[in-house]
Design an enzyme around this catalytic site. Sequence first.
Site, PDB file in Angstrom:
ATOM      1  N   ASP A  90       0.867  -1.178   0.000  1.00  0.00           N
ATOM      2  CA  ASP A  90       0.000   0.000   0.000  1.00  0.00           C
ATOM      3  C   ASP A  90       0.900   1.223   0.000  1.00  0.00           C
ATOM      4  OD1 ASP A  90      -1.986   2.033   0.615  1.00  0.00           O
ATOM      5  OD2 ASP A  90      -3.258   0.366   1.294  1.00  0.00           O
ATOM      6  N   ASP A 119      -2.932  -3.353  -2.651  1.00  0.00           N
ATOM      7  CA  ASP A 119      -3.811  -2.214  -2.882  1.00  0.00           C
ATOM      8  C   ASP A 119      -3.947  -1.988  -4.387  1.00  0.00           C
ATOM      9  OD1 ASP A 119      -5.384  -0.011  -2.237  1.00  0.00           O
ATOM     10  OD2 ASP A 119      -3.663   1.351  -2.376  1.00  0.00           O
ATOM     11  N   MET A 176      -5.160   0.774  -5.994  1.00  0.00           N
ATOM     12  CA  MET A 176      -4.838   2.124  -6.439  1.00  0.00           C
ATOM     13  C   MET A 176      -3.518   2.597  -5.849  1.00  0.00           C
ATOM     14  SD  MET A 176      -6.967   3.136  -8.504  1.00  0.00           S
ATOM     15  CE  MET A 176      -7.860   1.745  -9.177  1.00  0.00           C
ATOM     16  N   ASP A 208      18.964 -60.906 -28.735  1.00  0.00           N
ATOM     17  CA  ASP A 208      20.159 -60.203 -29.183  1.00  0.00           C
ATOM     18  C   ASP A 208      20.166 -60.108 -30.710  1.00  0.00           C
ATOM     19  OD1 ASP A 208      23.176 -59.556 -27.956  1.00  0.00           O
ATOM     20  OD2 ASP A 208      23.173 -60.187 -30.060  1.00  0.00           O
ATOM     21  N   ASP A 223      21.503 -47.187 -34.308  1.00  0.00           N
ATOM     22  CA  ASP A 223      20.476 -46.673 -33.393  1.00  0.00           C
ATOM     23  C   ASP A 223      19.070 -46.831 -33.986  1.00  0.00           C
ATOM     24  OD1 ASP A 223      22.419 -46.039 -31.606  1.00  0.00           O
ATOM     25  OD2 ASP A 223      22.338 -43.860 -31.898  1.00  0.00           O
ATOM     26  N   GLU A 271      22.972 -54.270 -27.686  1.00  0.00           N
ATOM     27  CA  GLU A 271      21.895 -54.632 -28.606  1.00  0.00           C
ATOM     28  C   GLU A 271      21.032 -55.758 -28.044  1.00  0.00           C
ATOM     29  OE1 GLU A 271      25.083 -55.054 -28.983  1.00  0.00           O
ATOM     30  OE2 GLU A 271      25.592 -56.946 -29.974  1.00  0.00           O
TER      31      GLU A 271
END
Lengths: 457, 457
Positions: free
Chosen positions: A9, A53, A55, A330, A347, A373
């Site tokens: 405030d 507040d 204002m 495997d 991958d 693998e």
Amino acid sequence: MSARVLIVDDLFPNLKLLETKLSLEYFDVVSAMNGLDAIAICEKGLCDIVLLDAMMPGMDGFEVCRRLKTTPTTAHLPVVMVTALDQPSDRLRGLDAGADDFLTKPIDDTALLARVRSLVRLKAMTDELRNRALASRDLGFGDPLAAAAAETGLNASLLIADDRRASAGRMAAALGQSHCVEVVCDPHQALEKATEGSYDVALVSLDFEGFDGLRLCSQLRSLDRTRTMPVVMLADAGDRARIMRGLDLGVHDYLVRPIDRNELVARIRTQVRRKRFAHALRESVQASMELAVTDGLTGLHNRRYFDSHLAGLFREAVLRGRPIALLLLDIDRFKTINDGFGHDAGDEVLRQFADRIRAHTRGIDIVARFGGEEIVVVVPDAGLDGAQQVAERIRERIEAAPFTIHGGTRTIDVTVSVGVAVRHPDDAGPADLLKRADVALYQAKQEGRNRVVAAAA
Amino acid sequence: MSARVLIVDDLFPNLKLLETKLSLEYFDVVSAMNGLDAIAICEKGLCDIVLLDAMMPGMDGFEVCRRLKTTPTTAHLPVVMVTALDQPSDRLRGLDAGADDFLTKPIDDTALLARVRSLVRLKAMTDELRNRALASRDLGFGDPLAAAAAETGLNASLLIADDRRASAGRMAAALGQSHCVEVVCDPHQALEKATEGSYDVALVSLDFEGFDGLRLCSQLRSLDRTRTMPVVMLADAGDRARIMRGLDLGVHDYLVRPIDRNELVARIRTQVRRKRFAHALRESVQASMELAVTDGLTGLHNRRYFDSHLAGLFREAVLRGRPIALLLLDIDRFKTINDGFGHDAGDEVLRQFADRIRAHTRGIDIVARFGGEEIVVVVPDAGLDGAQQVAERIRERIEAAPFTIHGGTRTIDVTVSVGVAVRHPDDAGPADLLKRADVALYQAKQEGRNRVVAAAA
């Protein structure tokens, strides 16, 4: 519940008045006389709730609120706007800025304390969760707070429990523009629906004919299935004692009849945001933990998960005298794929290998990357014949169609060797089972690959 | 706060009386007329708190309490024992069984509601944490609940804030047998000590000369540094209003003067257990999340952690115009170690390799397993010269002493090649930096291994 309250405030007497009231109730009070100071205190994590507040010269309260609510580090702080007049337009501006509640000057002590206590209590419930999510962010898991602060609060699933049909219909129409709304007139049916469905917020009338709506609120707040769902009370202005009672029971917010359409929309949106914030935190912690048992390349469970769960499944099989089977798979001559086509191609093959195995196993089987693998599959309740069938089916599916590499521009043939073993009464533990599967796999390789070999039971 | 309360009593009128009282306050009530039914309800997770009659035929309340408190799935449920007489011996038996609080028949409504509310609220704070910890257990991370249920509650660090020196001395003597106790007479100093130290529990007098002890309690419950520490009030029997007030502020428990030595010891032990329970849950969730970014073999950070943190450090270096260096370290001829001595030997070498690198880097450097036998080190704020020095030191330390394999029975010589790169103003992102380090590493291998090559800046 004790907490640190920030009062903002620009007028010293106002500050002092609120400070005295809250301090008498044993709250720890911090104060700021302008918006920038207030934001700094919030960002440093020095308060649990903000009384703001509306204002103020310079940056007004609405702007302070908007900034707090759109900044990830402060978005979780409850903000109560303090306005001079109970103007619907002010409330709306505040709600649009993300405020959690309002107080009108002169401030009524009971209302002040009820709201501060209720908001502090609700915040305390997600604080632990938020701390864990922050820790997960520090470990590098992405920022759940940023996502939560950006949440729109729209497209939610809402349940209205109210037997005043006309009023319920108006609410449904107003909320229906941005949400999916269901109206139930009977409180018992509402409870049933809430526990069975997955609503984001429930709106509950306190004025059912012949039924105390607070009881429904209380049940929703305590049942396992519904306790993370915000509840908003619909009450008559004169019913203040019960509204306060509801807040005390853990109800998140309330609307006073006749219900202002804009306020309804704004408050529900705030609750949807709050619910989704907590949900995002929970998910983020959960996802971080799950990553710890997930293989990054294939998305399968990793060795850590496999080790801990095989032990449990094995123990259970022994206890119940049930069979349990293990497949060790495997890829044949994987090294030639890596060497011949590059690691990226290797991958790609591994990922497709994992996908095909996943497609031919059940939800209750454990499929994990065993290393390199090799993939391992645990089949609970399977004997040697059943396990061999599973293995043979996978072997066929690997051989049946070529794998794609180099982003789909090329294909290569892949085969797999599988070692199968089942639990034996003499097994001292899962390591014995694993060992036999490994020996069987070795034999499959020796016998020319692309085949299933089962260890003698 | 709403909750599901389980009432256990073998006498129907007693059950009904409590049920009516609690139901009027909007609690959801479940009931059981014997110990076994009560335990079954608790194990199914159908209640949040238990009101347990001490005297029942068959299994009495003390035994029910003991079982609930030593079973991992139910140990977190608050138990309030209901006894016919306020006998210190009964209280002690209950506390020994792990009870959280007591009520004496005929039950006083204010006391009943204050305790139930306080215990429910405290439980709600750790519920989220417990749910996350349960999820981590389901993922295979070991059981934090089992450890928590086995917690003794001894050897804790306690803070007594009381200016009645004689009374404080007696408490310190009684508690000192199993704990480490510190006494502070000044409440301000107590707050300071509590925020700076790490106490398991604080005992706070409500009767300081010229100071309201509730304020200290409230501060301890709201400050970041102390809010997870249980607080126990020390109060005069006549000070009931303030005791209730304290519970409302989130204080965990209280003792009435003159303080019974056995009750003191038992209640503090309960609080220590509770605190450690929450701590264990927090640690368990944290540990699960950390595992997700840890390499299982070497204990270093993994690739996931490295990728997410390199991006952040790189961005920061760009923003601040600071240098940043990256070292890529690869064990020379690692394949010959694996092939010649077995995979286990390879793993032993990798672990020692990681240990030596860790020993020659700083806490702020990121050391991560990059994949296979490669380790990556990020050195913030280092230029090319500094980074080369770090790399050269590590290279020397690897070469300087042989590595042990086969469980320490054999040694082999190991060398490392290192590629070093620093951020360049033209770098679009961390990938460029990584690429240059990789090229430098390749060059080091080409030039004969066991050397450091720095990419041109």
